[in-house]
Design a protein around this motif. Structure first.
Motif, short mmCIF file in Angstrom:
data_model
loop_
_atom_site.label_atom_id
_atom_site.label_comp_id
_atom_site.label_asym_id
_atom_site.label_seq_id
_atom_site.Cartn_x
_atom_site.Cartn_y
_atom_site.Cartn_z
N ASP A 231 0.80 -1.22 0.00
CA ASP A 231 0.00 0.00 0.00
C ASP A 231 0.84 1.27 0.00
O ASP A 231 0.28 2.37 0.02
N ILE A 232 2.16 1.15 0.00
CA ILE A 232 3.03 2.32 -0.22
C ILE A 232 3.61 2.14 -1.61
O ILE A 232 4.55 1.37 -1.82
N GLU A 233 3.00 2.82 -2.57
CA GLU A 233 3.23 2.53 -3.98
C GLU A 233 4.13 3.56 -4.64
O GLU A 233 3.97 4.77 -4.44
N PHE A 234 5.06 3.05 -5.45
CA PHE A 234 5.91 3.91 -6.27
C PHE A 234 5.84 3.42 -7.71
O PHE A 234 5.62 2.23 -7.96
N ASN A 235 6.03 4.36 -8.62
CA ASN A 235 5.94 4.02 -10.04
C ASN A 235 7.16 4.53 -10.79
O ASN A 235 7.73 5.56 -10.45
N SER A 236 7.53 3.78 -11.80
CA SER A 236 8.63 4.18 -12.68
C SER A 236 8.05 5.02 -13.81
O SER A 236 6.93 5.53 -13.72
N ALA A 237 8.80 5.13 -14.90
CA ALA A 237 8.31 5.90 -16.05
C ALA A 237 7.09 5.23 -16.68
O ALA A 237 6.28 5.89 -17.33
N ARG A 238 6.97 3.92 -16.49
CA ARG A 238 5.80 3.22 -17.03
C ARG A 238 4.55 3.58 -16.25
O ARG A 238 4.57 3.68 -15.03
N THR A 239 3.46 3.77 -16.95
CA THR A 239 2.20 4.10 -16.31
C THR A 239 1.65 2.89 -15.57
O THR A 239 1.61 1.79 -16.13
N PRO A 240 1.23 3.05 -14.31
CA PRO A 240 0.68 1.90 -13.58
C PRO A 240 -0.64 1.44 -14.18
O PRO A 240 -1.39 2.23 -14.75
N VAL A 241 -0.91 0.16 -14.03
CA VAL A 241 -2.17 -0.40 -14.51
C VAL A 241 -3.24 -0.18 -13.45
O VAL A 241 -3.02 -0.46 -12.27
N ILE B 293 -7.27 -1.02 -12.50
CA ILE B 293 -8.41 -1.89 -12.83
C ILE B 293 -9.55 -1.55 -11.89
O ILE B 293 -9.37 -1.54 -10.66
N LYS B 294 -10.71 -1.28 -12.46
CA LYS B 294 -11.87 -0.89 -11.67
C LYS B 294 -12.86 -2.05 -11.60
O LYS B 294 -13.12 -2.72 -12.60
N LEU C 130 -8.11 -1.09 -8.27
CA LEU C 130 -6.84 -1.74 -7.96
C LEU C 130 -5.76 -1.11 -8.82
O LEU C 130 -5.92 -0.97 -10.03
N THR C 131 -4.65 -0.72 -8.19
CA THR C 131 -3.51 -0.16 -8.91
C THR C 131 -2.35 -1.13 -8.84
O THR C 131 -2.01 -1.64 -7.77
#
Length: 552
Positions: free
Chosen positions: A97-107, A109-110, A118-119
């Motif tokens: 639940d502590i989320e980090f993202n790179s240059a790629r866009t996170p997926v 889903i609803k 959901l991320t």
């Protein structure tokens, strides 16, 4: 860090046969490869007098570079190894639940129903229940575990004690168990009976202090079951670092505190005094157990293995390593663009235009000290959009202590992630956990009407406050539009040597800037802090001008 998928069982099984058990790795094993690659050596030529004659230069490693020797790891790498060992082998917490993202866009889903989302993050992310206590351990702060019984709160605190190098026996002896009969003597120690009989003066009485007071990790279990008077003694030790009995004082060094409670409302046998709650820096939520990890519990039962008995030596810190980690964390810089955004965010909440006539007193604290509720005052029309203006959503602002805590934990998170400086995303992820028990929602704010779940999920609420503040910052182009920038740069050059003509010019510039703000904008929260900063500069220049006139 997640659970490895197993091959599906066959649809039918022959009588007398059994499914092959999934092979399990050694729970005491720590991967030999580092989680993050160590910093590379930076080689630079060092000037040597021999260069003058032979044109050569000696190649050396630049002082201060972090270059672990072969086979060793620095405290930051050891902390990362400790995290992954705990999350893989000790604490079953599959919640990233502590989320980090790179240059790629996170997926994203609803789901149908209420629209739950959901991320799937694209960079290394973490379980708050494991990471936050570890950061608290490194930065020597005070953490509160909250959650229902049997969810691993005390077990997690015990693991941190083991990481500090204590034995399980030492830690269990040192745990303070809250209960209704707990006295100050139970908590701190007792005067020696022989001294009480012989002493003629109070200072002649020696106190047998409890050993836990000197430990680097302090654990108080179910602190909301401690009587109020004993809570006051605990507050002095926790907040001020000393204890007192019969005029005898003992000091405890900086240490990491871990307190537990089954809820965060102050419930329990005794109501928690407000000052004690305020001294707690971070709240760690113990989430429910995921039933699809039941086989891990089965393995523990059948093998008789307990994680606390399997802690690898490779992740146990020496006192010197903990001191080094603490010093290194404090050195992590916060870049000015990141610091400015943190300033902008923290400026949003304490201001209330209806609180007072005098400008300096337009604070929610004034309302509280007058015995009023913010909701009573906020019902009146102040000419502002109470959804866009974040000040309407909170009953209070962020204290100095709260700001200091944000800075400390942001540095600790950057250090843990192996970053050379604090990033904006570090602040976005860590701040909600630090303000969960510091910012109180004004439930009558219209902002909660459209998303009622925010009244229950304070982490999501505070993160939304952060995102809204950052969106406003970008809309305003505050990096360039902030009228303080040039005036502050001039002021920071110092006052020494300024002529009265130059001082008067600067005073006029400040007055014109304030006048322009009054015409261009309502007195919003961030404008309010800007205006008070202008007044501070104006007063400093005025005092200096008065001094110049006095000198003649």
């Amino acid at each position: 860090m997640g659970k490895k998928p197993t091959a599906p069982a066959p649809a039918t099984r022959l009588p007398g046969t059994e499914a092959s058990p999934e092979p399990r790795k050694d729970p005491a094993h720590v991967s030999a490869s580092p989680v993050n690659p160590p910093s590379k050596r930076i080689e630079v030529p060092r000037f040597d007098v021999s260069q003058i004659f032979n044109g050569s230069a000696t190649t050396v490693v630049t002082a201060g570079t972090n270059v672990p020797q072969a086979g060793t790891a620095g405290p930051d790498e050891k902390a990362r190894k400790a995290y992954f060992w705990i999350v893989n082998n000790a604490i079953i917490s599959p919640y990233y639940d502590i989320e980090f993202n790179s240059a790629r866009t996170p997926v994203e889903i609803k789901f149908t129903g209420v629209g739950s989302k959901l991320t799937l993050p694209t960079d290394q992310s973490y379980s708050s229940f494991v990471l936050l206590p570890l950061l608290n351990f490194l930065v020597r702060k005070r953490a509160l575990f909250i959650g229902g019984p049997g969810r691993g709160k005390t077990a997690s605190a015990l693991l941190l004690g083991l990481l500090a190098g204590y034995s399980m026996k030492e830690i269990k002896q040192a745990v303070q168990h809250g209960q209704p009969q707990m006295t100050i003597s139970d908590l701190l120690g007792n005067p020696l009976p022989s001294d009480l009989l012989k002493a003629k003066q109070m200072e002649e009485v020696k106190i047998a202090w409890r050993k836990w007071i000197d430990m680097r990790v302090k654990i108080v279990d179910e602190y909301n079951r401690i009587p109020t008077r004993t809570q006051s003694a605990l507050l002095t030790l926790l907040a001020d670092g000393y204890a007192e009995i019969l005029d005898q004082v003992v000091e405890c060094g900086e240490s990491a505190w871990f307190l537990t409670a089954n809820d965060d409302l102050g419930g329990g046998t005794y109501q928690v005094i407000e000052a004690l709650k305020d001294r707690l820096d971070i709240v760690v939520i113990a989430l429910n157990f995921n039933s699809f990890f039941l086989d891990d519990l089965l393995f523990r039962v059948e093998s008789g293995q307990k994680p606390e008995n399997l802690v690898p030596k490779d992740i146990i810190f020496t006192p010197e390593e903990l001191d080094r980690a603490y010093k290194d964390i404090l050195k992590i810089p916060i870049p000015n663009p990141v610091l400015r955004r943190l300033e902008f965010f923290t400026a949003q909440f304490d201001f209330c235009d209806l609180a007072a006539d005098i400008l300096e007193y337009k604070s929610k604290d004034v309302i509280r000290l007058a015995g009023k509720m913010l909701s009573e005052v906020c019902r009146n029309d102040c000419g502002r959009d109470k959804i866009k203006n974040l000040c309407s959503q909170t009953q209070n602002g962020i204290s100095v202590r709260g700001r200091l805590t944000i800075i400390s934990f942001a540095k600790a998170l950057a250090y843990f992630r192996g970053n050379p400086e604090v990033t904006l995303e570090d602040l976005r992820q860590i701040t909600p956990w630090l303000l969960r028990e510091k910012l109180y929602p004004n439930l009558e704010s219209p902002a909660f009407q459209s998303v009622p779940t925010l009244t229950l999920d304070r982490i999501a609420w505070i993160r939304k406050l952060w995102d809204s503040a950052m969106e406003l910052y970008e809309q305003l182009d505050w990096d360039h539009a902030d009228p303080l920038i040039e005036i502050e740069q001039e002021f920071n050059q110092g006052l020494d040597g300024l002529s009265s003509t130059e001082v008067n010019r600067r005073l006029g510039t400040i007055e014109n800037a304030i006048l322009k703000l009054s015409k261009d904008s309502k007195l919003l929260a961030y404008i309010y802090d800007t205006v008070l900063r202008f007044k501070y500069f104006h007063q400093r220049y005025s005092n200096y001008l008065k001094w110049l006139e006095f000198r003649g």
